[in-house]
Design a protein around this motif. Structure first.
Motif, PDB file in Angstrom:
ATOM      1  N   ASP A   1     -12.682 -43.098 -36.555  1.00  0.00           N
ATOM      2  CA  ASP A   1     -12.946 -43.680 -37.873  1.00  0.00           C
ATOM      3  C   ASP A   1     -14.340 -43.329 -38.376  1.00  0.00           C
ATOM      4  O   ASP A   1     -14.551 -43.098 -39.571  1.00  0.00           O
ATOM      5  CB  ASP A   1     -12.752 -45.203 -37.839  1.00  0.00           C
ATOM      6  CG  ASP A   1     -13.735 -45.885 -36.905  1.00  0.00           C
ATOM      7  OD1 ASP A   1     -13.852 -45.439 -35.744  1.00  0.00           O
ATOM      8  OD2 ASP A   1     -14.384 -46.851 -37.324  1.00  0.00           O
ATOM      9  N   LEU A   2     -15.310 -43.247 -37.451  1.00  0.00           N
ATOM     10  CA  LEU A   2     -16.645 -42.847 -37.862  1.00  0.00           C
ATOM     11  C   LEU A   2     -16.673 -41.375 -38.256  1.00  0.00           C
ATOM     12  O   LEU A   2     -17.333 -40.986 -39.220  1.00  0.00           O
ATOM     13  CB  LEU A   2     -17.648 -43.101 -36.737  1.00  0.00           C
ATOM     14  CG  LEU A   2     -18.068 -44.549 -36.510  1.00  0.00           C
ATOM     15  CD1 LEU A   2     -19.060 -44.632 -35.373  1.00  0.00           C
ATOM     16  CD2 LEU A   2     -18.668 -45.136 -37.767  1.00  0.00           C
ATOM     17  N   ALA A   3     -15.954 -40.557 -37.487  1.00  0.00           N
ATOM     18  CA  ALA A   3     -15.897 -39.130 -37.810  1.00  0.00           C
ATOM     19  C   ALA A   3     -15.297 -38.922 -39.196  1.00  0.00           C
ATOM     20  O   ALA A   3     -15.772 -38.094 -39.979  1.00  0.00           O
ATOM     21  CB  ALA A   3     -15.078 -38.387 -36.752  1.00  0.00           C
ATOM     22  N   GLN A   4     -14.261 -39.677 -39.507  1.00  0.00           N
ATOM     23  CA  GLN A   4     -13.602 -39.529 -40.798  1.00  0.00           C
ATOM     24  C   GLN A   4     -14.484 -40.019 -41.947  1.00  0.00           C
ATOM     25  O   GLN A   4     -14.430 -39.484 -43.055  1.00  0.00           O
ATOM     26  CB  GLN A   4     -12.276 -40.283 -40.801  1.00  0.00           C
ATOM     27  CG  GLN A   4     -11.214 -39.650 -39.903  1.00  0.00           C
ATOM     28  CD  GLN A   4      -9.917 -40.449 -39.885  1.00  0.00           C
ATOM     29  OE1 GLN A   4      -9.820 -41.492 -40.505  1.00  0.00           O
ATOM     30  NE2 GLN A   4      -8.937 -39.954 -39.145  1.00  0.00           N
ATOM     31  N   SER A   5     -15.315 -41.029 -41.673  1.00  0.00           N
ATOM     32  CA  SER A   5     -16.159 -41.584 -42.728  1.00  0.00           C
ATOM     33  C   SER A   5     -17.411 -40.754 -42.960  1.00  0.00           C
ATOM     34  O   SER A   5     -18.081 -40.907 -43.973  1.00  0.00           O
ATOM     35  CB  SER A   5     -16.570 -43.023 -42.374  1.00  0.00           C
ATOM     36  OG  SER A   5     -17.460 -43.033 -41.262  1.00  0.00           O
ATOM     37  N   PHE A   6     -17.723 -39.875 -42.022  1.00  0.00           N
ATOM     38  CA  PHE A   6     -18.942 -39.078 -42.110  1.00  0.00           C
ATOM     39  C   PHE A   6     -18.568 -37.704 -42.653  1.00  0.00           C
ATOM     40  O   PHE A   6     -18.320 -36.760 -41.921  1.00  0.00           O
ATOM     41  CB  PHE A   6     -19.583 -38.946 -40.724  1.00  0.00           C
ATOM     42  CG  PHE A   6     -21.040 -38.559 -40.765  1.00  0.00           C
ATOM     43  CD1 PHE A   6     -22.020 -39.514 -40.606  1.00  0.00           C
ATOM     44  CD2 PHE A   6     -21.424 -37.241 -40.975  1.00  0.00           C
ATOM     45  CE1 PHE A   6     -23.361 -39.169 -40.639  1.00  0.00           C
ATOM     46  CE2 PHE A   6     -22.761 -36.888 -41.014  1.00  0.00           C
ATOM     47  CZ  PHE A   6     -23.733 -37.858 -40.844  1.00  0.00           C
ATOM     48  N   GLY A   7     -18.499 -37.609 -44.004  1.00  0.00           N
ATOM     49  CA  GLY A   7     -18.038 -36.381 -44.638  1.00  0.00           C
ATOM     50  C   GLY A   7     -18.942 -35.198 -44.390  1.00  0.00           C
ATOM     51  O   GLY A   7     -20.120 -35.366 -44.081  1.00  0.00           O
TER      52      GLY A   7
ATOM     53  N   SER B   1     -21.268 -33.417 -35.788  1.00  0.00           N
ATOM     54  CA  SER B   1     -20.868 -34.206 -34.621  1.00  0.00           C
ATOM     55  C   SER B   1     -22.045 -34.995 -34.075  1.00  0.00           C
ATOM     56  O   SER B   1     -21.907 -36.163 -33.682  1.00  0.00           O
ATOM     57  CB  SER B   1     -20.302 -33.282 -33.532  1.00  0.00           C
ATOM     58  OG  SER B   1     -19.149 -32.617 -33.982  1.00  0.00           O
ATOM     59  N   TYR B   2     -23.208 -34.362 -34.036  1.00  0.00           N
ATOM     60  CA  TYR B   2     -24.420 -35.022 -33.545  1.00  0.00           C
ATOM     61  C   TYR B   2     -24.765 -36.217 -34.424  1.00  0.00           C
ATOM     62  O   TYR B   2     -25.081 -37.306 -33.924  1.00  0.00           O
ATOM     63  CB  TYR B   2     -25.559 -34.015 -33.540  1.00  0.00           C
ATOM     64  CG  TYR B   2     -26.820 -34.464 -32.853  1.00  0.00           C
ATOM     65  CD1 TYR B   2     -26.908 -34.502 -31.465  1.00  0.00           C
ATOM     66  CD2 TYR B   2     -27.950 -34.832 -33.582  1.00  0.00           C
ATOM     67  CE1 TYR B   2     -28.072 -34.898 -30.825  1.00  0.00           C
ATOM     68  CE2 TYR B   2     -29.121 -35.225 -32.962  1.00  0.00           C
ATOM     69  CZ  TYR B   2     -29.171 -35.251 -31.580  1.00  0.00           C
ATOM     70  OH  TYR B   2     -30.332 -35.653 -30.945  1.00  0.00           O
ATOM     71  N   ARG B   3     -24.678 -36.049 -35.729  1.00  0.00           N
ATOM     72  CA  ARG B   3     -25.027 -37.132 -36.651  1.00  0.00           C
ATOM     73  C   ARG B   3     -23.985 -38.238 -36.647  1.00  0.00           C
ATOM     74  O   ARG B   3     -24.311 -39.409 -36.867  1.00  0.00           O
ATOM     75  CB  ARG B   3     -25.227 -36.552 -38.052  1.00  0.00           C
ATOM     76  CG  ARG B   3     -26.494 -35.711 -38.130  1.00  0.00           C
ATOM     77  CD  ARG B   3     -26.525 -34.780 -39.296  1.00  0.00           C
ATOM     78  NE  ARG B   3     -27.714 -33.941 -39.234  1.00  0.00           N
ATOM     79  CZ  ARG B   3     -27.811 -32.731 -39.783  1.00  0.00           C
ATOM     80  NH1 ARG B   3     -26.769 -32.214 -40.425  1.00  0.00           N
ATOM     81  NH2 ARG B   3     -28.911 -32.044 -39.675  1.00  0.00           N
ATOM     82  N   GLU B   4     -22.739 -37.888 -36.377  1.00  0.00           N
ATOM     83  CA  GLU B   4     -21.716 -38.923 -36.229  1.00  0.00           C
ATOM     84  C   GLU B   4     -22.060 -39.837 -35.065  1.00  0.00           C
ATOM     85  O   GLU B   4     -21.886 -41.057 -35.138  1.00  0.00           O
ATOM     86  CB  GLU B   4     -20.347 -38.272 -36.002  1.00  0.00           C
ATOM     87  CG  GLU B   4     -19.740 -37.642 -37.240  1.00  0.00           C
ATOM     88  CD  GLU B   4     -18.528 -36.778 -36.920  1.00  0.00           C
ATOM     89  OE1 GLU B   4     -17.906 -36.280 -37.870  1.00  0.00           O
ATOM     90  OE2 GLU B   4     -18.206 -36.609 -35.724  1.00  0.00           O
ATOM     91  N   GLN B   5     -22.566 -39.250 -33.984  1.00  0.00           N
ATOM     92  CA  GLN B   5     -22.952 -40.074 -32.842  1.00  0.00           C
ATOM     93  C   GLN B   5     -24.118 -40.977 -33.180  1.00  0.00           C
ATOM     94  O   GLN B   5     -24.208 -42.103 -32.686  1.00  0.00           O
ATOM     95  CB  GLN B   5     -23.308 -39.190 -31.650  1.00  0.00           C
ATOM     96  CG  GLN B   5     -22.126 -38.806 -30.791  1.00  0.00           C
ATOM     97  CD  GLN B   5     -22.530 -38.631 -29.346  1.00  0.00           C
ATOM     98  OE1 GLN B   5     -23.660 -38.291 -29.021  1.00  0.00           O
ATOM     99  NE2 GLN B   5     -21.591 -38.863 -28.461  1.00  0.00           N
TER     100      GLN B   5
END
Length: 293
Positions: free
Chosen positions: A36-42, A90-94
């Protein structure tokens, strides 16, 4: 959740002092996060090739090293650009997931009365991460700002909200804690840090990695290779004029650079050693990492 459970297990009495050290491994390779975080982080970039080897550290590291070599040579293909974009996102999603974790922790501590107006909170990181800048991947390979300029947040009594522009250092942790406890750093032999609750003096802030040595004074930064007996100056940057460290002034004849070469504030270290990440098994425990499972 585990930290809050540990706090509950302490069965603290009202106003009983407590010290907590909480270590978050993220953001850290393999840069996985909740969907869900990956999807929200365009734009939520997809890369089947990177996903396939995400959990194979040897293959991933080899690929990133090859990409770094091509970047240095100026051979930046569309495929490399796509991999870099995926890696950076990916790094910023984390980071977003880490932010959520810290928020949950603070709220839980406040609910339990452990975190209040008398609590001192210090937040920092052991290093940054190269994600393609300067043709470098991962960490432990340079003293560029990408690696050494890390967050340092101080929250607590006597700390005004704002941003400190002066360089600070991990050695300031202890001094800041002593200040919060009403103790003087003058009583501690060999104290190098300064309390961040007070005005920060112009001083030398040092850093190192393996055989690389560096320091910054104000906006002036110098980097050297250390043979153990001789420092060979490899880089100098004016961070105010050149925050991206794109213009190396080490051989430009600049007055402040030549002055530091003549009278450097750091010395060679005969005990210096270099740890290089590469193919094969790496003893993470020897590098200071606990079990991530």
């Amino acid at each position: 959740g585990r930290v809050l459970a540990s706090v509950d297990a302490l069965e603290l009495q009202e106003d009983e002092p407590v010290f907590l050290f909480v270590n978050y491994i993220d953001p850290h390779f393999p840069y996985e996060t909740r969907e869900d975080l990956a999807q929200s982080f365009g734009p939520n970039l997809q890369n089947a090739g990177m996903e396939k080897i995400r959990n194979n550290s040897l293959l991933m590291h080899d690929l990133l090293r090859h990409d770094a070599t091509d970047i240095v040579k100026g051979k930046i293909s569309p495929e490399i650009e796509e991999r870099l974009a995926w890696l950076q996102e990916s790094y910023r999603e984390q980071y977003r997931e880490l932010d959520e974790g810290v928020k949950t922790l603070f709220e839980g501590l406040e609910e339990r009365g452990v975190m209040n107006e008398n609590t001192l909170v210090l937040i920092t990181s052991d290093h940054g991460e190269h994600l393609g800048a300067h043709g470098i991947m991962m960490h432990g390979r340079s003293l560029y700002e990408d690696e050494v300029h890390v967050p340092f947040v101080l929250i607590g009594p006597g700390v005004e909200s704002g941003h400190i522009a002066a360089p600070v250092s991990g050695v300031d942790f202890f001094a800041s804690v002593l200040h919060a406890m009403g103790m003087s750093t003058d009583d501690v032999p060999g104290m190098m840090g300064v309390p961040l609750q007070e005005d920060i003096p112009l001083r030398i802030v040092r850093f190192e990695s393996g055989r690389k040595r560096g320091f910054v004074v104000g906006n002036h930064k110098m980097i050297a290779d250390d043979s153990g007996t001789v420092l060979t100056w490899t880089a100098a940057y004016d961070l105010e004029e050149d925050p991206g460290e794109l213009h190396n002034l080490v051989d430009a004849g600049v007055e402040w650079v030549e002055a530091f070469k003549e009278n450097p504030p750091i010395e060679p270290n005969a005990g210096a050693s270099q740890v290089v990440q590469g193919s094969g098994q790496v003893d993470l425990a020897a590098l200071g990492y606990a079990d991530e499972g």
